[in-house]
Design a protein around this motif. Structure first.
Motif, PDB file in Angstrom:
ATOM      1  N   ASN A   9      70.716  37.311  94.016  1.00  0.00           N
ATOM      2  CA  ASN A   9      70.357  37.172  95.429  1.00  0.00           C
ATOM      3  C   ASN A   9      69.612  38.397  95.966  1.00  0.00           C
ATOM      4  O   ASN A   9      68.977  38.331  97.018  1.00  0.00           O
ATOM      5  N   THR A  10      69.657  39.517  95.226  1.00  0.00           N
ATOM      6  CA  THR A  10      68.937  40.715  95.672  1.00  0.00           C
ATOM      7  C   THR A  10      67.476  40.703  95.204  1.00  0.00           C
ATOM      8  O   THR A  10      66.707  41.582  95.584  1.00  0.00           O
ATOM      9  N   TYR A  11      67.104  39.712  94.396  1.00  0.00           N
ATOM     10  CA  TYR A  11      65.752  39.641  93.842  1.00  0.00           C
ATOM     11  C   TYR A  11      64.945  38.511  94.478  1.00  0.00           C
ATOM     12  O   TYR A  11      65.494  37.474  94.870  1.00  0.00           O
ATOM     13  N   SER A  12      63.639  38.698  94.539  1.00  0.00           N
ATOM     14  CA  SER A  12      62.744  37.650  95.030  1.00  0.00           C
ATOM     15  C   SER A  12      62.590  36.564  93.965  1.00  0.00           C
ATOM     16  O   SER A  12      62.867  36.787  92.782  1.00  0.00           O
ATOM     17  N   LYS A  13      62.142  35.391  94.387  1.00  0.00           N
ATOM     18  CA  LYS A  13      61.998  34.274  93.452  1.00  0.00           C
ATOM     19  C   LYS A  13      60.956  34.561  92.374  1.00  0.00           C
ATOM     20  O   LYS A  13      61.065  34.081  91.246  1.00  0.00           O
ATOM     21  N   ASP A  14      59.928  35.329  92.724  1.00  0.00           N
ATOM     22  CA  ASP A  14      58.859  35.617  91.758  1.00  0.00           C
ATOM     23  C   ASP A  14      58.945  37.047  91.217  1.00  0.00           C
ATOM     24  O   ASP A  14      57.933  37.664  90.873  1.00  0.00           O
ATOM     25  N   VAL A  15      60.156  37.593  91.137  1.00  0.00           N
ATOM     26  CA  VAL A  15      60.357  38.956  90.656  1.00  0.00           C
ATOM     27  C   VAL A  15      59.693  39.153  89.293  1.00  0.00           C
ATOM     28  O   VAL A  15      59.685  38.254  88.444  1.00  0.00           O
ATOM     29  N   LYS A  16      59.133  40.349  89.092  1.00  0.00           N
ATOM     30  CA  LYS A  16      58.491  40.691  87.826  1.00  0.00           C
ATOM     31  C   LYS A  16      59.163  41.934  87.242  1.00  0.00           C
ATOM     32  O   LYS A  16      59.460  42.882  87.971  1.00  0.00           O
ATOM     33  N   VAL A  17      59.373  41.908  85.933  1.00  0.00           N
ATOM     34  CA  VAL A  17      60.037  43.012  85.243  1.00  0.00           C
ATOM     35  C   VAL A  17      59.081  43.581  84.195  1.00  0.00           C
ATOM     36  O   VAL A  17      58.527  42.830  83.376  1.00  0.00           O
ATOM     37  N   TYR A  18      58.899  44.910  84.240  1.00  0.00           N
ATOM     38  CA  TYR A  18      57.919  45.587  83.390  1.00  0.00           C
ATOM     39  C   TYR A  18      58.571  46.705  82.580  1.00  0.00           C
ATOM     40  O   TYR A  18      59.591  47.268  82.970  1.00  0.00           O
ATOM     41  N   ASP A  19      57.933  47.027  81.466  1.00  0.00           N
ATOM     42  CA  ASP A  19      58.126  48.312  80.810  1.00  0.00           C
ATOM     43  C   ASP A  19      57.015  49.231  81.296  1.00  0.00           C
ATOM     44  O   ASP A  19      55.858  48.804  81.422  1.00  0.00           O
ATOM     45  N   PHE A  20      57.364  50.480  81.566  1.00  0.00           N
ATOM     46  CA  PHE A  20      56.401  51.445  82.089  1.00  0.00           C
ATOM     47  C   PHE A  20      55.244  51.646  81.107  1.00  0.00           C
ATOM     48  O   PHE A  20      55.462  51.740  79.896  1.00  0.00           O
ATOM     49  N   PRO A  21      53.994  51.692  81.587  1.00  0.00           N
ATOM     50  CA  PRO A  21      53.640  51.620  83.000  1.00  0.00           C
ATOM     51  C   PRO A  21      53.416  50.207  83.535  1.00  0.00           C
ATOM     52  O   PRO A  21      53.692  49.942  84.686  1.00  0.00           O
ATOM     53  N   ASN A  22      52.902  49.297  82.698  1.00  0.00           N
ATOM     54  CA  ASN A  22      52.593  47.972  83.256  1.00  0.00           C
ATOM     55  C   ASN A  22      52.629  46.856  82.211  1.00  0.00           C
ATOM     56  O   ASN A  22      51.824  45.933  82.240  1.00  0.00           O
ATOM     57  N   LYS A  23      53.585  46.928  81.279  1.00  0.00           N
ATOM     58  CA  LYS A  23      53.741  45.864  80.293  1.00  0.00           C
ATOM     59  C   LYS A  23      54.730  44.833  80.835  1.00  0.00           C
ATOM     60  O   LYS A  23      55.923  45.105  80.957  1.00  0.00           O
ATOM     61  N   LEU A  24      54.238  43.647  81.150  1.00  0.00           N
ATOM     62  CA  LEU A  24      55.088  42.606  81.723  1.00  0.00           C
ATOM     63  C   LEU A  24      56.054  42.072  80.674  1.00  0.00           C
ATOM     64  O   LEU A  24      55.649  41.627  79.599  1.00  0.00           O
ATOM     65  N   LEU A  25      57.352  42.110  81.004  1.00  0.00           N
ATOM     66  CA  LEU A  25      58.377  41.578  80.110  1.00  0.00           C
ATOM     67  C   LEU A  25      58.682  40.122  80.434  1.00  0.00           C
ATOM     68  O   LEU A  25      58.752  39.282  79.552  1.00  0.00           O
ATOM     69  N   TYR A  26      58.887  39.838  81.704  1.00  0.00           N
ATOM     70  CA  TYR A  26      59.086  38.457  82.151  1.00  0.00           C
ATOM     71  C   TYR A  26      58.972  38.426  83.664  1.00  0.00           C
ATOM     72  O   TYR A  26      58.956  39.468  84.331  1.00  0.00           O
ATOM     73  N   GLU A  27      58.899  37.211  84.217  1.00  0.00           N
ATOM     74  CA  GLU A  27      58.818  37.075  85.671  1.00  0.00           C
ATOM     75  C   GLU A  27      59.551  35.817  86.121  1.00  0.00           C
ATOM     76  O   GLU A  27      59.731  34.869  85.354  1.00  0.00           O
ATOM     77  N   GLY A  28      60.002  35.855  87.364  1.00  0.00           N
ATOM     78  CA  GLY A  28      60.677  34.711  87.958  1.00  0.00           C
ATOM     79  C   GLY A  28      62.188  34.793  87.853  1.00  0.00           C
ATOM     80  O   GLY A  28      62.741  35.282  86.864  1.00  0.00           O
TER      81      GLY A  28
END
Length: 511
Positions: A427-446
């Motif tokens: 509940n503390t996260y937005s529906k389209d939350v994005k999670v990255y490894d620094f600096p900008n490698k997308l791990l997953y979203e949503g």
């Protein structure tokens, strides 16, 4: 072609003895039952420059290479007297890798002359007088089997080769090509250990210098080639801030021997122990925190040369997460020269500092031209210099209430994480939350993907706990240094949370 080849070999020689800003620390080894720990840390080099390649003579003296007056000489630290003496002072070159010659009071070391000549020499311990031992070999590293047999990593056109030299017979036998620099007598045996780099996975091997037979002991810690033996037959290897151990007679894999929790020890390389196994020397690069602090002090002094000296030639400056502002010293220097000259009230105060591996994150309050601003730079250190800086700045309309709200949301997320409350956590996260490894490698979203990641994790990890060691709040961005307990093991990481509309919309992990 011959001249080009000679140049390349000389270049390899200089590279193999490349100098970084390192220090040598001496520890006592304390045995507690079946376990051992380190205590009574002493910086025995305490020198701004290259200090490396320690070798302990019996239990009384540590030999090592140390830079002074723009050259590298052999130093001798007396453990009981806590006194440093110099064995060599060669004006025509520098010495490296000191080792005591068996059954003598003399030592041997590699001399790299200013003209590029690199040879193994014998030195009188009391006078420093020297003579060449192997005139036809460009020795990079060495150890002794007997006073007449020396095992060397010899510089050749394709790298290092393992060579056994008999000084009495004037013979040099090449055993293997593609080896490392770490050579040691194996305790309680007639064998020598060396690092084989023939395959992608490096191996520690044993060598019988008489029969020339070799045998694999174990693979190294990945891409680590420095090691030492304890007298009981345990191998130690260091990586980052941790020392690993392996005992061939009893172990099947590497395990942790010791982890340094202070910020002074990091990026461990060479180690050496004494014959009793109660002393250990550790070579560590100068800590990232020390380098960043030097930079801050030079900034506040408006000393442009000292300030620029803390950066690599190819330094790159970014705005978080990965927007390049400029790169290299040539672009950086004019900006700061002007700044230092014109802004007489320039000052930077550090409110908080997070240190993690080779990264330092400061909460900085900067004064200039009667203005006060705050910023959180992420400094990345490589080979004793700042190689990259990524600035996290508050938005222009950010204020205390925005920061308090951002911290409140991140703290709620943490509390629910520790309670393994998956619904409250999500509940503390937005529906389209994005999670990255620094600096900008997308791990997953949503949220859907995130909930799937954490649901089973919460369910199966009954001892799950996260403790915040440091927290920096920069506008709507919260930077936490987290200490985690997961299934009986401890981990550390940096989490950078970005908040919008009372929800965490993005998380970037540094780990």
């Amino acid at each position: 072609m011959k001249n080009i080849l000679a140049f390349l070999i000389t270049l390899i020689a200089f590279t193999s003895l490349a100098q970084t800003n390192t220090e040598i620390y001496l520890f006592d080894i304390l045995k507690k039952g079946n376990k051992q720990t380190l205590f009574n840390k002493k910086n025995i080099s305490n020198n701004n420059g290259y200090d490396n390649q320690p070798y302990i003579i019996e239990d009384s003296v540590v030999l090592f290479s140390s830079t002074r007056n723009n050259q590298t000489d052999i130093a001798a630290y007396n453990i009981q007297q806590t006194k440093l003496n110099w064995i060599t002072n060669t004006k025509t070159g520098s010495e490296y890798s000191p080792v005591r010659i068996p059954d003598t009071n003399d030592i041997s070391a590699i001399r790299l002359d200013k003209d590029g000549k690199q040879l193994l020499y014998r030195y009188k311990y009391t006078t420093g007088d020297s003579k060449v031992l192997l005139p036809n070999l460009k020795v990079g590293y060495h150890t002794w089997y007997t006073k007449d047999i020396v095992i060397s990593s010899v510089l050749e056109k394709n790298g290092l080769s393992l060579v056994v030299s008999n000084l009495k017979n004037n013979t040099n036998d090449t055993i293997q090509k593609q080896v490392g620099r770490s050579l040691h007598k194996i305790p309680n045996s007639n064998l020598i250990s060396y690092i084989s780099k023939e395959n992608e996975v490096w191996e520690i091997k044993s060598l019988d210098p008489i029969t020339k037979s070799t045998k694999t002991i174990i693979h190294t810690i990945p891409k680590v080639e420095d090691m030492c033996w304890l007298p009981n037959g345990t191998i130690l290897m260091g990586k980052e801030n941790r020392i690993f151990k392996f005992t061939p007679k009893t172990d099947s894999r590497w395990s942790t021997f010791y982890t340094f929790m202070d910020n002074e020890i990091g990026n461990i390389s060479r180690m050496a122990t004494n014959s009793n196994g109660n002393k250990l020397t550790v070579v560590s690069e100068v800590s990232p925190e020390h380098i960043v602090q030097e930079q801050v002090e030079a900034y506040n002094s408006r000393d442009i040369n000292a300030f620029m000296a803390t950066y690599t030639e190819e330094v790159s400056i970014y705005t978080f997460p990965n927007t390049l502002r400029y790169e290299n010293k040539e672009a950086m220097r004019p900006y700061y020269e002007k700044k230092f000259k014109e802004e007489v009230d320039l000052n930077c105060k550090i409110k908080q500092r997070i240190v993690y591996q080779n990264k330092v994150i400061d909460e900085e309050y900067v004064t200039y031209k009667n203005k006060n601003v705050k910023v959180a730079p992420i400094y990345e250190i490589e080979n004793g210099k700042i190689a990259k800086v990524t600035f996290i700045k508050p938005q222009e309309n950010d204020n205390d209430s925005i920061e308090k709200n951002a911290e409140k949301i991140v703290q709620q997320q943490l509390d629910r994480y520790n309670n393994r409350d998956i619904n409250g956590f999500m509940n503390t996260y937005s529906k389209d939350v994005k999670v990255y490894d620094f600096p900008n490698k997308l791990l997953y979203e949503g949220q859907e993907k995130m909930k799937k990641e954490y649901s089973d994790f919460f369910k199966n990890t009954t001892d799950l706990h996260c403790e915040i060691k440091n927290r920096i709040v920069m506008g709507n961005t919260v930077i936490d240094k987290e200490f985690l307990t997961i299934n009986g093991k401890n981990y550390s990481a940096i989490a950078i949370y970005e908040i919008e509309n009372n929800k965490i919309t993005k998380v970037t992990f540094i780990r």
